[in-house]
Design a protein around this motif. Sequence first.
Motif, PDB file in Angstrom:
ATOM      1  N   LYS A  78       0.828  -1.194   0.000  1.00 28.94           N
ATOM      2  CA  LYS A  78       0.000   0.000   0.000  1.00 28.94           C
ATOM      3  C   LYS A  78       0.873   1.260   0.000  1.00 28.94           C
ATOM      4  O   LYS A  78       0.561   2.248  -0.658  1.00 28.94           O
ATOM      5  N   GLU A  79       1.971   1.236   0.729  1.00 29.53           N
ATOM      6  CA  GLU A  79       2.881   2.382   0.774  1.00 29.53           C
ATOM      7  C   GLU A  79       3.619   2.573  -0.548  1.00 29.53           C
ATOM      8  O   GLU A  79       3.957   3.692  -0.913  1.00 29.53           O
ATOM      9  N   ASN A  80       3.867   1.506  -1.270  1.00 34.23           N
ATOM     10  CA  ASN A  80       4.631   1.578  -2.509  1.00 34.23           C
ATOM     11  C   ASN A  80       3.776   1.851  -3.745  1.00 34.23           C
ATOM     12  O   ASN A  80       4.316   1.987  -4.838  1.00 34.23           O
ATOM     13  N   THR A  81       2.475   1.918  -3.597  1.00 31.12           N
ATOM     14  CA  THR A  81       1.641   2.213  -4.759  1.00 31.12           C
ATOM     15  C   THR A  81       1.831   3.676  -5.140  1.00 31.12           C
ATOM     16  O   THR A  81       1.972   4.543  -4.276  1.00 31.12           O
ATOM     17  N   PRO A  82       1.871   3.985  -6.424  1.00 33.76           N
ATOM     18  CA  PRO A  82       2.067   5.375  -6.838  1.00 33.76           C
ATOM     19  C   PRO A  82       0.855   6.234  -6.471  1.00 33.76           C
ATOM     20  O   PRO A  82      -0.287   5.774  -6.511  1.00 33.76           O
ATOM     21  N   ALA A  83       1.141   7.452  -6.095  1.00 29.46           N
ATOM     22  CA  ALA A  83       0.086   8.382  -5.727  1.00 29.46           C
ATOM     23  C   ALA A  83      -0.654   8.833  -6.978  1.00 29.46           C
ATOM     24  O   ALA A  83      -0.076   8.893  -8.061  1.00 29.46           O
ATOM     25  N   PRO A  84      -1.916   9.143  -6.855  1.00 25.92           N
ATOM     26  CA  PRO A  84      -2.661   9.628  -8.021  1.00 25.92           C
ATOM     27  C   PRO A  84      -2.107  10.993  -8.455  1.00 25.92           C
ATOM     28  O   PRO A  84      -1.591  11.762  -7.658  1.00 25.92           O
ATOM     29  N   SER A  85      -2.227  11.243  -9.714  1.00 28.21           N
ATOM     30  CA  SER A  85      -1.717  12.487 -10.275  1.00 28.21           C
ATOM     31  C   SER A  85      -2.502  13.678  -9.745  1.00 28.21           C
ATOM     32  O   SER A  85      -3.736  13.641  -9.666  1.00 28.21           O
ATOM     33  N   ILE A  86      -1.774  14.715  -9.385  1.00 28.48           N
ATOM     34  CA  ILE A  86      -2.420  15.928  -8.888  1.00 28.48           C
ATOM     35  C   ILE A  86      -3.031  16.697 -10.048  1.00 28.48           C
ATOM     36  O   ILE A  86      -4.109  17.262  -9.952  1.00 28.48           O
ATOM     37  N   ILE A  87      -2.327  16.712 -11.148  1.00 25.95           N
ATOM     38  CA  ILE A  87      -2.794  17.400 -12.340  1.00 25.95           C
ATOM     39  C   ILE A  87      -3.573  16.406 -13.174  1.00 25.95           C
ATOM     40  O   ILE A  87      -3.068  15.345 -13.532  1.00 25.95           O
ATOM     41  N   SER A  88      -4.792  16.744 -13.507  1.00 29.01           N
ATOM     42  CA  SER A  88      -5.595  15.806 -14.291  1.00 29.01           C
ATOM     43  C   SER A  88      -5.142  15.861 -15.761  1.00 29.01           C
ATOM     44  O   SER A  88      -4.442  16.759 -16.184  1.00 29.01           O
ATOM     45  N   ASP A  89      -5.565  14.909 -16.538  1.00 31.66           N
ATOM     46  CA  ASP A  89      -5.189  14.811 -17.946  1.00 31.66           C
ATOM     47  C   ASP A  89      -5.669  16.017 -18.748  1.00 31.66           C
ATOM     48  O   ASP A  89      -5.051  16.462 -19.706  1.00 31.66           O
TER      49      ASP A  89
END
Length: 179
Positions: free
Chosen positions: A164-175
């Motif tokens: 869970k800690e190693n999963t990438p964070a969601p992008s702050i800037i949307s597409d």
Amino acid sequence: MKTRQRLPRKKHPYLNALKAVTLVLTAIYPVFMTMMTGAGILYNRGSYGSSFARYGTILIVSGCLMTSGTILCLFRKNLTSLLSPFFSLTGLVMCMAVLRRLVKHADEHGWHGSGMYENVSASYTFQTRLLPCILPAIAATVTALCQYFSYDLSELRRERKRQKENTPAPSIISDDQQQ
């Protein structure tokens, strides 16, 4: 898509034996003795009085709770290992509270058995039927706690936490904003 890795399961023969003994004790005491005592009180509520009938209902509920706690301790899951002691001990406390009131009431009114139990006090009969419920409730609690704190389940929880800690964070800037 998550893939769960199963850690090698260690054999726990003593824990399995404790589960088997707990299951047998639960079938005898909380299921048979506690629930049947409660059912007997409810069935004979006309001679005991309506206020006394609630003790029968509480005994049946406490037997169900202790039985649920035992069934939950059979599974090797985190949630069931945490819920099992709660159910077992809640049922045990309810059963012992009713036992205390039953014994007090039987002693105050001088109740004795009938037929071949003529020389036996009713309070002694209640005690011999309901006090042994302590054994399966404690055994289910010990089993559940041993499972919860076992090495393989603790290691599985640690592995899930690392993933869970190693999963990438969601992008702050949307597409839409990137273009």
